[in-house]
Each structure stands twice: as structure tokens, then as C-alpha cells.
Design a protein around this motif. Structure first.
Motif, PDB file in Angstrom:
ATOM      1  N   CYS A  74      -8.764   1.742  -1.206  1.00 57.78           N
ATOM      2  CA  CYS A  74      -7.455   0.739  -1.407  1.00 57.78           C
ATOM      3  C   CYS A  74      -7.230   0.082   0.082  1.00 57.78           C
ATOM      4  CB  CYS A  74      -6.412   1.313  -2.044  1.00 57.78           C
ATOM      5  SG  CYS A  74      -5.185   0.305  -2.062  1.00 57.78           S
ATOM      6  N   ARG A 113     -15.627  -2.376  -0.082  1.00 63.18           N
ATOM      7  CA  ARG A 113     -14.184  -2.738   0.219  1.00 63.18           C
ATOM      8  C   ARG A 113     -14.333  -1.895   1.673  1.00 63.18           C
ATOM      9  NH1 ARG A 113      -9.726  -3.449  -3.856  1.00 63.18           N
ATOM     10  NH2 ARG A 113      -8.214  -2.628  -2.153  1.00 63.18           N
ATOM     11  N   LYS A 120      -2.515  -4.290   3.545  1.00 66.03           N
ATOM     12  CA  LYS A 120      -2.125  -4.337   2.144  1.00 66.03           C
ATOM     13  C   LYS A 120      -0.835  -5.015   1.990  1.00 66.03           C
ATOM     14  CE  LYS A 120      -3.925  -2.270  -0.088  1.00 66.03           C
ATOM     15  NZ  LYS A 120      -5.078  -2.750  -0.761  1.00 66.03           N
ATOM     16  N   HIS A 312      -5.991  -2.330 -10.600  1.00 68.27           N
ATOM     17  CA  HIS A 312      -4.920  -3.027 -10.378  1.00 68.27           C
ATOM     18  C   HIS A 312      -3.701  -3.243 -11.150  1.00 68.27           C
ATOM     19  CE1 HIS A 312      -6.711  -2.696  -6.406  1.00 68.27           C
ATOM     20  NE2 HIS A 312      -5.614  -2.379  -5.791  1.00 68.27           N
ATOM     21  N   ARG A 324      -3.685   6.410 -11.991  1.00 65.32           N
ATOM     22  CA  ARG A 324      -4.097   5.794 -12.972  1.00 65.32           C
ATOM     23  C   ARG A 324      -4.807   6.492 -14.002  1.00 65.32           C
ATOM     24  NH1 ARG A 324      -5.989   2.113  -7.772  1.00 65.32           N
ATOM     25  NH2 ARG A 324      -4.392   0.430  -8.106  1.00 65.32           N
ATOM     26  N   GLU A 353     -11.495   1.211  -6.741  1.00 61.21           N
ATOM     27  CA  GLU A 353     -10.999   1.579  -5.584  1.00 61.21           C
ATOM     28  C   GLU A 353     -11.414   3.155  -5.865  1.00 61.21           C
ATOM     29  OE1 GLU A 353      -7.261  -0.897  -4.378  1.00 61.21           O
ATOM     30  OE2 GLU A 353      -6.933   0.797  -5.678  1.00 61.21           O
ATOM     31  N   ASP A 382      -3.184   2.952  -2.731  1.00 65.44           N
ATOM     32  CA  ASP A 382      -3.308   3.228  -4.341  1.00 65.44           C
ATOM     33  C   ASP A 382      -4.106   4.681  -4.563  1.00 65.44           C
ATOM     34  OD1 ASP A 382      -1.837   0.903  -4.931  1.00 65.44           O
ATOM     35  OD2 ASP A 382      -3.241  -0.249  -5.064  1.00 65.44           O
TER      36      ASP A 382
END
Ligand SMILES: O=C[C@H](O)[C@H](O)COP(=O)(O)O
Ligand SMILES: C=C(OP(=O)(O)O)C(=O)O
Ligand SMILES: [Mn+2]
Length: 400
Positions: A74, A113, A120, A312, A324, A353, A382
């Protein structure tokens, strides 16, 4: 970027106009002008010829001939930008992408990423740590994660550190791409860099020109987050002005007419491979929210790469911890795939992520209870999947 070059030959910045959300508060910092000047005179971190190569590969993806796996932290850490860190991360990306290639029978374009994912967007400017109200952590490009006022101060010198950290990572990605291309010429599968082009002071000062065309010198594939993609924002103007392939995150509140406006600005020539759209709707909302967007974009003549970011829109707090559920991620990713197939579009892949180590940040697989989250919860922002959880998600997505 040598110190001398940075100071002696300040460039002439091109800056996009328009409002910019989620920006650092540092314009009055004594090191602001010097940090901006350092970036202006620094060499681009990416080769414009590579951007064309990536765009052509994305055009193959958009046509249904390949899939994309875009994944990573993230928020990247400056402390994890050494060669060993990068090799570990790309090894995980390749292992997962190889599984997708085996499962789908099609080549997989690999995008991290990585190499600049240092800023962020946040829901609230402040946070409370141990009863103390502090500015929220906004990524290593802006401030530190330590729970002190000193660390949380926005510091423009971090832009120069971000540039140097990105340069280290991108050099390693370049080496890795050359090794792969030598072994298996043909489909140019990466690994390529990508990040959220969030901080205008940083990104705009790394815009360069080659053959009369502007390109963004900070990364191969910049994306705009769900909070910064308003049609006349500085962010959209920035990406509209550069030739890189570009991506947009689309949340459940995305308005079809507004999306058409942004797509027209970013992809006026309907160039194959130019535009990637990443749906991050939430498992409960994707089936209703996505079809009108797909129709609006297609009716306007764009042929984007459609990806699902199932992360997200599915963040929850369990016992005070941001996490999550893998089951929600599987639901959103598979529903997104079905929506795209029903609309006659190619479900081109996933944006995730993922940590390169066995973290315990998301619930599912071996992380089978809330009490296990504390075992290895190391994200800077995250909650990320670990590689095993990611493999489980990918298998479900391939089967769906
Ligand atoms: O990574 C994305 C955002 O920065 C993140 O989801 C925002 O998190 P927050 O709601 O804790 O600010
Ligand atoms: C901030 C992010 O996503 P979004 O803009 O979709 O919320 C992210 O990808 O970390
Ligand atoms: Mn995130």
C-alpha cells in the motif's frame, strides 16, 4: 542525481493548474525551494522508449491477448528499497504471475506498486495515537510514521529522498527486465513500476520532454486515486499532459458522465494501451455500480484495460484493527470479472496490495482469527495480503 547538478542547473518546471486535493502542507518550509529545484534538474527515472513499449503491451492486454497483475505495498518504505528487497518483491510478483499465466494460458504483464509508491491519500488529516492528536501518516515522501509531532511534520526534503529511493528500485527493475527480455524475447512482460501520482510538487517537477512530447519521469504507469481524479484537477491535467500509459481508480461514487469527461481528457485520440481503469467498488456494490461506467467509456470510443482492485472497497475495522476479509476480496474480484464478461469486455486482471513476506494483515487462509492479526502486522498504511492469500485469491479469480 549528483548534488552539484541539483544546485547548479535548476530547470524550468512545467506545473499543471487546477485544484489539487490531498497535498502536503510544506510550501513555507525553509527547504521547499531547494528541494523543488533538486528535482527539476534531476534526470528522468524512466526511459521514454520504455513507456511506448509498455503502452503497446497494454494494447495487447486491452485486446484480450494477455492479463495484468499489478501488486505491491500500500505504502512503500524508504527502508525497503535495497537490491535484496526489490529482488524479493519481484520474485513474489513473478511467482504469482507465473501461476496466473499457467491458469489462464495467456501471458501476464507484471506491474509493481513499486519504485515510487511513497505518498498516501488519507480519509482524515489527523489521527490519535496513545491519546495524542497527530498529523496522519501520508507516506515517506511526505512524513514519517513515528508517533511524534517531529516525525509527522511534512518535510519537502523527503521528495529528494523519494527520488533517490525510486532511482535505486527502478535501476533494479531495469536490470530485471533486461534479464527477462534476454531469456524470453517477445511479449514484454515487465516488471514495470507504477504508483499513485499524488503529490503534484514531486510529480510535476519530474515531467520531461523527449522528441517534443512530455512524459512523466517518475514512473512507467502513474495512476490517479479515487480521491484525486476530478476532471479539472491538477492531477488530471498532469496526466493529460504526459505520454505515459495512465490509470484511474474508480470508486462506487464514480459518475458516468464525469468519467467520460476525464477519459476524453486523458485519452483524446483513443490510443490503444493508453488508459487503464481500475474498479474498486466494494463486494456489495460492484455488480450495480460498474456496468454504467463500462457502457459510458465504451460508448465514448475508449478501449481501456479493465482491472479489479478488490482491496480498497472492502476495508473494515475488526477489534480496532484495519483489515480485509479474503472472502470479500474474492467476491469483488469474481463479480467484477462477471460484470466485464457480461458487458463483452476482457477482465484484464487484478490490482492488489500484497506484501512480499508472510504478513498477518488480512483475514483468511492461515490467518484464521482476529487474534492472529497482531502476529506480523507491519504495513505502513492499508492491510496487505500475504503471498499464500494472494495465490488463493488468484485461483478463485481464474476459476470464476
Ligand atoms: O491506500 C489508500 C488510502 O491511503 C487508504 O485506504 C486510506 O486509509 P485511511 O482511511 O485510513 O486514511
Ligand atoms: C489510495 C489507494 O487507492 P484508492 O485511491 O483507490 O482509494 C491505494 O491504491 O492505495
Ligand atoms: Mn491502500
Amino acid at each position: 542525481m549528483s548534488g552539484d547538478t541539483m544546485r547548479d542547473t535548476p530547470g524550468r518546471p512545467w506545473l499543471p493548474g487546477g485544484p489539487a486535493a490531498q497535498q502536503p502542507d510544506w510550501a513555507t518550509h525553509p527547504a521547499y525551494a531547494e528541494s523543488c529545484a533538486a528535482l527539476e534538474s534531476a534526470p528522468a527515472l524512466v526511459d521514454p522508449a520504455d513507456l511506448d513499449r509498455l503502452r503497446r503491451t497494454l494494447a495487447v492486454v486491452a485486446g484480450g491477448g494477455a492479463t495484468v497483475l499489478q501488486l505491491g505495498d500500500c505504502a512503500e518504505s524508504f527502508a525497503e528499497t535495497g537490491t535484496d528487497h526489490v529482488r524479493t518483491k519481484t520474485a513474489v510478483l513473478h511467482a504469482l504471475a507465473d501461476e496466473v499465466a499457467a491458469g489462464t494460458g495467456a501471458p501476464v504483464l507484471r506491474v509493481g506498486r513499486i519504485g515510487g509508491q511513497f505518498a498516501k491519500p488519507r480519509s482524515h488529516p489527523f489521527t490519535e495515537v496513545g491519546g495524542v492528536r497527530l498529523p496522519v501518516f501520508r507516506g515517506h515522501l511526505v512524513n514519517g510514521e513515528g508517533p511524534t509531532h517531529e516525525d509527522r511534520a511534512h518535510d519537502p526534503r523527503r521528495m529528494v529522498r523519494a527520488y533517490r529511493a525510486s532511482a535505486r528500485v527502478l535501476r533494479e527493475l531495469d536490470r530485471e527486465r533486461s534479464r527477462r527480455a534476454a531469456r524470453a524475447p517477445g511479449f514484454d512482460d515487465g516488471p514495470w513500476s507504477s504508483h499513485d501520482a499524488l503529490v503534484i510538487d514531486y510529480e510535476a517537477r519530474l515531467v520531461r520532454t523527449a522528441d517534443g512530447r512530455r512524459f512523466l519521469g517518475s514512473t512507467h504507469l502513474p495512476w490517479l486515486g479515487d480521491r484525486t481524479r476530478a476532471p479539472h484537477s491538477a492531477h488530471v491535467r498532469l496526466l493529460a499532459a504526459v505520454g505515459n500509459p495512465v490509470a484511474l481508480k474508480l470508486g462506487p461514487g464514480t459518475d458516468p458522465a464525469e468519467l467520460r469527461e476525464v477519459c476524453a481528457l486523458l485519452d483524446p485520440e483513443r490510443t490503444p494501451g493508453r488508459l487503464t481503469l481500475i474498479a474498486r467498488m466494494g463486494a456489495d456494490r460492484v455488480t450495480a455500480a460498474l456496468p454504467p461506467l463500462v457502457a459510458a467509456v465504451r460508448d465514448a470510443g475508449h478501449r481501456p484495460v479493465w482491472l479489479s482492485d478488490p482491496m480498497h472497497g472492502n476495508t473494515v475495522r475488526v477489534a480496532g484493527v484495519k483489515t480485509r476479509h479474503l472472502t470479500d476480496l474474492v467476491d469483488e474480484a469474481t463479480r467484477c470479472k462477471h460484470v466485464l464478461e457480461q458487458a463483452g469486455e476482457h477482465p484484464a486482471g487484478l490490482h492488489l496490495e500484497v506484501a512480499a513476506s508472510d504478513v498477518t494483515e488480512c483475514l483468511g487462509g492461515k490467518v484464521d482469527g482476529v487474534e492472529r492479526l497482531a502476529e506480523r502486522y507491519t504495513t505502513l498504511c492499508d492491510p496487505r495480503l500475504n503471498p499464500d492469500q494472494t495465490a488463493e485469491l488468484l485461483r478463485a479469480w481464474i476459476r470464476a
